[in-house]
Write an enzyme that holds these catalytic residues in place. Structure first.
Site, mmCIF file in Angstrom:
data_model
loop_
_atom_site.group_PDB
_atom_site.id
_atom_site.type_symbol
_atom_site.label_atom_id
_atom_site.label_comp_id
_atom_site.label_asym_id
_atom_site.label_seq_id
_atom_site.Cartn_x
_atom_site.Cartn_y
_atom_site.Cartn_z
ATOM 1 N N HIS A 193 0.822 -1.219 0.000
ATOM 2 C CA HIS A 193 0.000 0.000 0.000
ATOM 3 C C HIS A 193 0.854 1.266 0.000
ATOM 4 C CE1 HIS A 193 -4.011 -1.746 0.393
ATOM 5 N NE2 HIS A 193 -3.423 -2.698 1.073
ATOM 6 N N ASP A 209 -1.058 -4.857 5.930
ATOM 7 C CA ASP A 209 -2.077 -5.743 5.365
ATOM 8 C C ASP A 209 -1.784 -6.018 3.891
ATOM 9 O OD1 ASP A 209 -2.558 -3.004 4.954
ATOM 10 O OD2 ASP A 209 -4.579 -3.434 4.256
ATOM 11 N N GLU A 210 -2.352 -7.082 3.415
ATOM 12 C CA GLU A 210 -2.368 -7.419 2.000
ATOM 13 C C GLU A 210 -1.003 -7.284 1.322
ATOM 14 O OE1 GLU A 210 -6.941 -6.138 1.075
ATOM 15 O OE2 GLU A 210 -5.496 -4.522 1.096
ATOM 16 N N VAL A 211 0.005 -7.914 1.899
ATOM 17 C CA VAL A 211 1.329 -7.839 1.297
ATOM 18 C C VAL A 211 2.060 -9.150 1.513
ATOM 19 C CG1 VAL A 211 2.576 -6.966 3.312
ATOM 20 C CG2 VAL A 211 3.330 -6.302 1.031
#
Ligand SMILES: *[C@@H]1O[C@H](CO)[C@@H](O)[C@H](O)[C@H]1NC(C)=O
Ligand SMILES: *[C@@H]1O[C@H](CO)[C@@H](O)[C@H](O)[C@H]1NC(C)=O
Ligand SMILES: *[C@@H]1O[C@H](CO)[C@@H](O)[C@H](O)[C@H]1NC(C)=O
Length: 526
Positions: free
Chosen positions: A278, A338-340
């Site tokens: 992000h 998050d989301e990595v």
């Protein structure tokens, strides 16, 4: 199923649910007048049918003689003014001249801070005592709290006890309240990266948060789409990463203003600098920060997360978080995560932040991926499926956690979705009983859940629709996190929330309606 049949079924469903809602609504309306419209409901309240009048000419909010705070406490002085205005609003002009008191008047609210340090110039934190005692009687009401933070909560409750009679005169009943929050972390996440949010709309929402006794503003300030935070050390980040380098940024003084405005309302500001994923917008101003992606053997022109190979990445992060740790006074910074893909560098980042003497919050993936975390880390559980199991795992490993999975308010739907948020019980997860002998017991695990957050992500939200989309839906979360576990009656909540929503409207917050009905003081438009 044929399309026609499906349509008929849909119609039927809508009609039936409307009937149900409407019946419910009518039943509630009759009770409306003698119900107290307190929100969130205090832990203990005793009210009687003795009522007093409250008039703007004779009523005042003052420091009690015994109080450790006095007129030099600008936080309280400011709050006294604010609540006086909330209580009397536009009545003030008409009635200001009337100095004569009614026969039975409450003429003052004395605010009594009992501890030797009222914390007038301090910041609230996770350990802050927000409890208060309120006793309303004639001629004086007394609000007692250990420090200014409890007093702020009590002032809100006092203002909510005031109701208008049929002549528009303010009344308040003889009442005793003893109150404290069930959870210490009660937050709202706003996202100022996907759309830029004006200072005005951020401050308005801090106002609304205080009306609902929220105490954490989780400021998701930067993300892939834009980097509006203006850094003194690395001005290129916002110069090249914001939607516009002058109009779509938060200057150091803007950020200061948000933090101070929040402090005056007992609200912590926890900034989130989501890393190492992000971070697309960071790359605009920081050459080589992001990992270049390849298609075959040549660079594809797109970028992945922060480049873990280069020493310069760490040097940058060290300096950047050093600045962040001085800009934001709270003991915690949210590091995202998050989301990595976690094959790289998260633990180094955590060390960098640890060196600034700040604690950190992270999204659940950091825990899920087995990254070594400091024991005071707060893990935020946001993934809805298997939420109970995740709470069980996180607390089973001894980490403090907050819950946001059931409260993603950017997901909207037809009808009263606030009821769904309201019905969530955060502690409704099993302990790790099979491992009881070696691991903390269920009760110990439940103590590690310190609260939750309502999140309004910004894909479809900017200053035009943020406030009505958030309120009063977030109010449902506010009561879940403040009031006693046993406060679960949706019908009763509806009555109080409908009035609380009207109260927010009266105070200038364009909170959307729950259902059919009206407010005595309607929103007048812009
Ligand atoms: C407040 O007092 C009035 C009468 O003075 C009474 O009708 C009303 O029920 C009372 N409200 C509460 C919540 O006790
Ligand atoms: C990175 O720093 C380490 C130690 O500080 C050093 O040994 C290493 O050579 C550096 N790597 C690069 C690519 O500069
Ligand atoms: C919880 O932990 C167990 C045991 O390590 C694991 O199998 C399970 O996948 C975890 N649950 C979640 C939701 O991550």
């Amino acid at each position: 199923m044929s399309a026609q049949l499906r349509f008929v079924l849909l119609l039927l469903t809508v009609t039936v649910s409307q009937c149900w809602l409407f019946g419910d609504f009518l039943g509630i309306k009759e009770k409306e007048l003698d119900e107290l419209a307190l929100w969130p409901l205090p832990q203990k309240i005793q009210s009687s049918a003795v009522s007093f009048k409250l008039s703007p000419g004779s009523f005042q909010i003052t420091h009690a003689k015994q109080s450790s705070a006095g007129p030099s406490c600008s936080l309280l002085e400011n709050a006294f003014r604010r609540y006086f205005e909330y209580i009397f609003g536009d009545l003030k002009r008409q009635e200001k001249s009337r100095k004569k008191a009614f026969d039975s008047d409450v003429v003052e609210l004395q605010v009594w801070i009992t501890s030797s340090d009222p914390e007038c110039d301090g910041y609230p934190n996770l350990q802050t005592d927000e409890s208060y005692q309120l006793s309303v009687d004639e001629p004086s009401a007394v609000l007692k709290a250990a420090n200014v933070w409890g007093a702020l909560r009590g002032l809100e409750t006092f203002s909510q006890l005031v109701y208008e009679d049929n002549y528009g005169v303010n009344n308040i009943n003889k009442t005793d309240v003893s109150d404290f929050p069930r959870f210490p972390h009660r937050g709202i996440l706003l996202d100022s990266s996907r759309h830029f949010l004006s200072l005005k709309v951020i401050l308005a929402n801090l106002e609304a948060m205080a009306m609902n006794k929220f105490n954490v503003f989780h400021w998701h300030i930067v993300d892939d789409p834009s980097f509006p935070f203006m850094s003194r050390t690395f001005p290129e980040l916002s110069q090249k990463g914001a939607y516009h380098p002058f109009t779509h940024v938060y200057t150091p003084s803007d950020v200061k203003m948000v933090i101070e405005f929040a402090r005056m309302r007992g609200i912590r500001v926890i900034p989130e600098f989501d890393t190492p994923g992000h971070t697309q917008s960071w790359g605009n101003g920081m050459k080589d920060l992001l990992t270049p992606c390849f298609s075959g053997s040549s660079p594809s022109g797109s970028f992945g997360p922060v480049n873990p190979i280069l020493n310069s990445s760490y040097e940058f992060m060290t300096q950047f978080f050093k600045e962040i740790s001085t800009v934001f006074p709270d003991a915690y910074i949210h590091l995202g995560g998050d989301e990595v893909d976690f094959s790289c560098c998260v633990h180094v980042l955590l060390d960098i932040v640890t060196a600034t003497k700040k604690g950190y919050m992270v999204w659940q993936e950091v825990f899920d991926n087995g990254v070594k975390l400091k024991s005071d880390t707060v893990v935020e559980v946001w993934i809805g499926n298997k939420m109970e199991e995740e709470l069980q795992n996180v607390t089973g490993a001894g980490f403090t956690t907050i819950l946001s999975a059931p409260w993603y308010l950017d997901w909207i739907s037809y009808g009263q979705d606030w009821q769904r948020y309201y019905k969530v019980e955060p502690l409704n997860f099993p302990g790790q009983f099979l491992r009881l002998i070696f691991f903390p017991s269920t009760d110990t695990q439940k103590k590690l859940v310190i609260g939750g957050e309502a999140c309004l992500w910004g894909e479809y939200v900017d200053a035009t629709n943020l406030t009505p989309r958030l309120w009063p839906r977030a109010s449902a979360v506010a009561e879940r996190l403040w009031s006693d576990k046993s406060v679960t009656d949706v019908g009763n909540a509806y009555t109080r929330l409908a009035q609380h929503r009207c109260r927010m409207v009266k105070r200038g917050i364009p909170a959307e309606p729950l259902f059919v009905g009206h407010c005595r003081h309607e929103y007048k438009g812009l």
